[in-house]
Design a protein around this motif. Structure first.
Motif, short mmCIF file in Angstrom:
data_model
loop_
_atom_site.label_atom_id
_atom_site.label_comp_id
_atom_site.label_asym_id
_atom_site.label_seq_id
_atom_site.Cartn_x
_atom_site.Cartn_y
_atom_site.Cartn_z
N MET A 59 66.08 10.75 0.52
CA MET A 59 66.74 11.76 -0.31
C MET A 59 66.09 13.12 -0.15
O MET A 59 66.77 14.15 -0.09
CB MET A 59 66.72 11.33 -1.77
CG MET A 59 67.67 10.19 -2.10
SD MET A 59 69.40 10.63 -1.79
CE MET A 59 69.62 11.97 -2.97
N TYR A 60 64.75 13.15 -0.07
CA TYR A 60 64.05 14.42 0.17
C TYR A 60 64.47 15.02 1.52
O TYR A 60 64.64 16.24 1.63
CB TYR A 60 62.53 14.20 0.16
CG TYR A 60 61.93 14.15 -1.21
CD1 TYR A 60 62.20 15.15 -2.15
CD2 TYR A 60 61.07 13.12 -1.58
CE1 TYR A 60 61.64 15.11 -3.40
CE2 TYR A 60 60.51 13.08 -2.85
CZ TYR A 60 60.80 14.07 -3.75
OH TYR A 60 60.24 14.03 -5.01
N PHE A 61 64.64 14.17 2.53
CA PHE A 61 65.04 14.67 3.85
C PHE A 61 66.45 15.27 3.80
O PHE A 61 66.69 16.36 4.34
CB PHE A 61 64.99 13.52 4.86
CG PHE A 61 65.49 13.89 6.22
CD1 PHE A 61 64.73 14.67 7.07
CD2 PHE A 61 66.74 13.47 6.64
CE1 PHE A 61 65.21 15.01 8.32
CE2 PHE A 61 67.23 13.81 7.89
CZ PHE A 61 66.45 14.59 8.74
N VAL A 62 67.38 14.55 3.14
CA VAL A 62 68.76 15.04 3.04
C VAL A 62 68.81 16.34 2.24
O VAL A 62 69.49 17.31 2.62
CB VAL A 62 69.66 13.97 2.41
CG1 VAL A 62 71.06 14.52 2.15
CG2 VAL A 62 69.75 12.74 3.31
N LEU A 63 68.10 16.37 1.11
CA LEU A 63 68.09 17.58 0.30
C LEU A 63 67.41 18.74 1.02
O LEU A 63 67.79 19.90 0.83
CB LEU A 63 67.37 17.31 -1.03
CG LEU A 63 68.06 16.33 -1.98
CD1 LEU A 63 67.15 16.02 -3.16
CD2 LEU A 63 69.39 16.87 -2.46
N GLY A 64 66.41 18.42 1.84
CA GLY A 64 65.70 19.47 2.55
C GLY A 64 66.57 20.19 3.56
O GLY A 64 66.39 21.39 3.79
N ILE A 65 67.50 19.47 4.19
CA ILE A 65 68.36 20.10 5.21
C ILE A 65 69.67 20.62 4.62
O ILE A 65 70.48 21.19 5.36
CB ILE A 65 68.66 19.12 6.36
CG1 ILE A 65 69.43 17.90 5.83
CG2 ILE A 65 67.38 18.69 7.04
CD1 ILE A 65 69.83 16.91 6.92
N THR A 66 69.89 20.43 3.34
CA THR A 66 71.13 20.92 2.72
C THR A 66 70.82 21.92 1.60
O THR A 66 70.90 23.13 1.80
CB THR A 66 71.95 19.74 2.17
OG1 THR A 66 71.13 18.95 1.29
CG2 THR A 66 72.45 18.85 3.29
N ILE A 67 70.48 21.40 0.44
CA ILE A 67 70.32 22.27 -0.73
C ILE A 67 69.11 23.19 -0.59
O ILE A 67 69.22 24.42 -0.78
CB ILE A 67 70.21 21.42 -2.01
CG1 ILE A 67 71.51 20.65 -2.24
CG2 ILE A 67 69.89 22.29 -3.22
CD1 ILE A 67 71.48 19.74 -3.45
N LEU A 68 67.95 22.64 -0.26
CA LEU A 68 66.74 23.46 -0.20
C LEU A 68 66.83 24.50 0.92
O LEU A 68 66.35 25.62 0.77
CB LEU A 68 65.52 22.57 0.01
CG LEU A 68 65.18 21.63 -1.14
CD1 LEU A 68 63.95 20.79 -0.80
CD2 LEU A 68 64.93 22.40 -2.42
N ARG A 69 67.45 24.12 2.03
CA ARG A 69 67.60 25.07 3.13
C ARG A 69 68.51 26.23 2.73
O ARG A 69 68.20 27.39 3.02
CB ARG A 69 68.15 24.35 4.35
CG ARG A 69 68.07 25.15 5.63
CD ARG A 69 68.50 24.30 6.81
NE ARG A 69 68.21 24.95 8.05
CZ ARG A 69 68.46 24.41 9.23
NH1 ARG A 69 68.99 23.21 9.29
NH2 ARG A 69 68.18 25.06 10.35
N SER A 70 69.62 25.91 2.08
CA SER A 70 70.54 26.97 1.64
C SER A 70 69.88 27.85 0.58
O SER A 70 70.06 29.07 0.59
CB SER A 70 71.82 26.34 1.09
OG SER A 70 72.69 27.32 0.59
N TYR A 71 69.10 27.23 -0.31
CA TYR A 71 68.44 28.01 -1.36
C TYR A 71 67.37 28.94 -0.79
O TYR A 71 67.25 30.09 -1.22
CB TYR A 71 67.82 27.05 -2.37
CG TYR A 71 67.03 27.73 -3.47
CD1 TYR A 71 67.68 28.38 -4.51
CD2 TYR A 71 65.64 27.72 -3.44
CE1 TYR A 71 66.96 29.02 -5.51
CE2 TYR A 71 64.91 28.35 -4.44
CZ TYR A 71 65.57 28.99 -5.46
OH TYR A 71 64.84 29.62 -6.45
N SER A 72 66.62 28.45 0.19
CA SER A 72 65.56 29.28 0.78
C SER A 72 66.13 30.38 1.67
O SER A 72 65.51 31.45 1.80
CB SER A 72 64.60 28.40 1.58
OG SER A 72 65.27 27.75 2.64
N ASP A 73 67.30 30.15 2.29
CA ASP A 73 67.89 31.16 3.17
C ASP A 73 68.64 32.25 2.41
O ASP A 73 68.93 33.31 2.98
CB ASP A 73 68.85 30.50 4.16
CG ASP A 73 68.13 29.62 5.17
OD1 ASP A 73 66.89 29.78 5.31
OD2 ASP A 73 68.78 28.77 5.81
N SER A 74 68.96 32.00 1.15
CA SER A 74 69.71 32.99 0.38
C SER A 74 68.83 34.19 0.05
O SER A 74 67.68 34.04 -0.38
CB SER A 74 70.23 32.34 -0.91
OG SER A 74 70.93 33.30 -1.69
#
Length: 233
Positions: A59-74
């Motif tokens: 779950m951490y891996f999936v969230l890292g490439i979706t939600i966390l990546r989008s949040y950090s790139d914003s």
């Protein structure tokens, strides 16, 4: 007669010994069954704990490439109060929609442009719906799904325009470095969304780790108890 009595006593002692041996054998069998049952339960508990840890890592891996990546790139991270300056439909944008397998037809949707004034600085900039709008069409506030019925799409966009003008002020997000000349109304993944997405995997990871630690602690304590009982004997 004495020989008969002596033989009787010997037989009684042997019967008692056989009874004691049977009792000990039963005790040993019970202990073995108990140990086997405990070992099976411990193996299942460890398997459950490892499964929970593996699931949380995935779950951490999936969230890292979706939600966390989008949040950090914003780049729109600074929340400010915006005053609606203008919200109007300016022109139509061509689009295409699917009509079946390998079938695409052209249509159009109205482009709604919204301008806001930042209450903190008074700067006027274009307002977008979210980060995806900047990538799709930064000229329009909202990009509806392309449909065949243009009238229905126009009614949806017109309704959004009227609601924005009736609110006058909204909370929006801007780039704190002022590199972007636009603001967004909502973030795809804000801090609350990131917190909720990480909360349950973290609880699963902690729960799985605690299960494994408790099983290992129980095994260690049982070994220590067995050693102490042997020393006392």
């Amino acid at each position: 007669m004495f020989l008969w009595a002596g033989s009787k006593a010997t037989e009684g002692r042997s019967d008692r010994r056989s009874i004691y041996q049977r009792i000990r054998e039963y005790d040993v069998l019970d202990k073995r069954k108990t140990v086997t049952a405990l070992k099976a339960g411990e193996d299942r508990a460890i398997l459950l704990g490892l499964s929970m840890v593996f699931f949380s890592v995935m779950m951490y891996f999936v969230l890292g490439i979706t939600i966390l990546r989008s949040y950090s790139d914003s780049v729109w991270t600074d929340e400010v109060t915006c005053t609606i300056v203008n919200a109007s439909i300016t022109w139509d944008v061509n689009c295409s929609y699917s009509c079946g397998a390998e079938c695409w037809r052209s249509s159009r949707y109205p482009c709604l442009q919204v301008y806001v004034s930042l209450n903190s600085s008074g700067k006027v900039m274009r307002l977008l719906h979210n980060e995806d709008t900047q990538d799709s069409n930064p000229e329009c506030f909202y990009i509806p799904k392309c449909h065949k019925d243009y009238t229905a799409t126009h009614a949806i966009v017109q309704n959004i325009s009227e609601r924005l003008r009736s609110q006058h002020t909204v909370q929006c997000f801007k780039d704190p470095t002022d590199r972007m000349d636009s603001a967004i109304l909502t973030q795809l993944y804000g801090r609350v969304a990131v917190f909720h997405s990480l909360f349950w995997p973290t609880c699963t990871l902690i729960g799985g780790t605690l299960i494994i630690a408790m099983v290992k602690l129980t095994q260690y304590l049982s070994i220590m108890c067995e050693r102490l009982s042997r020393i006392k004997r």
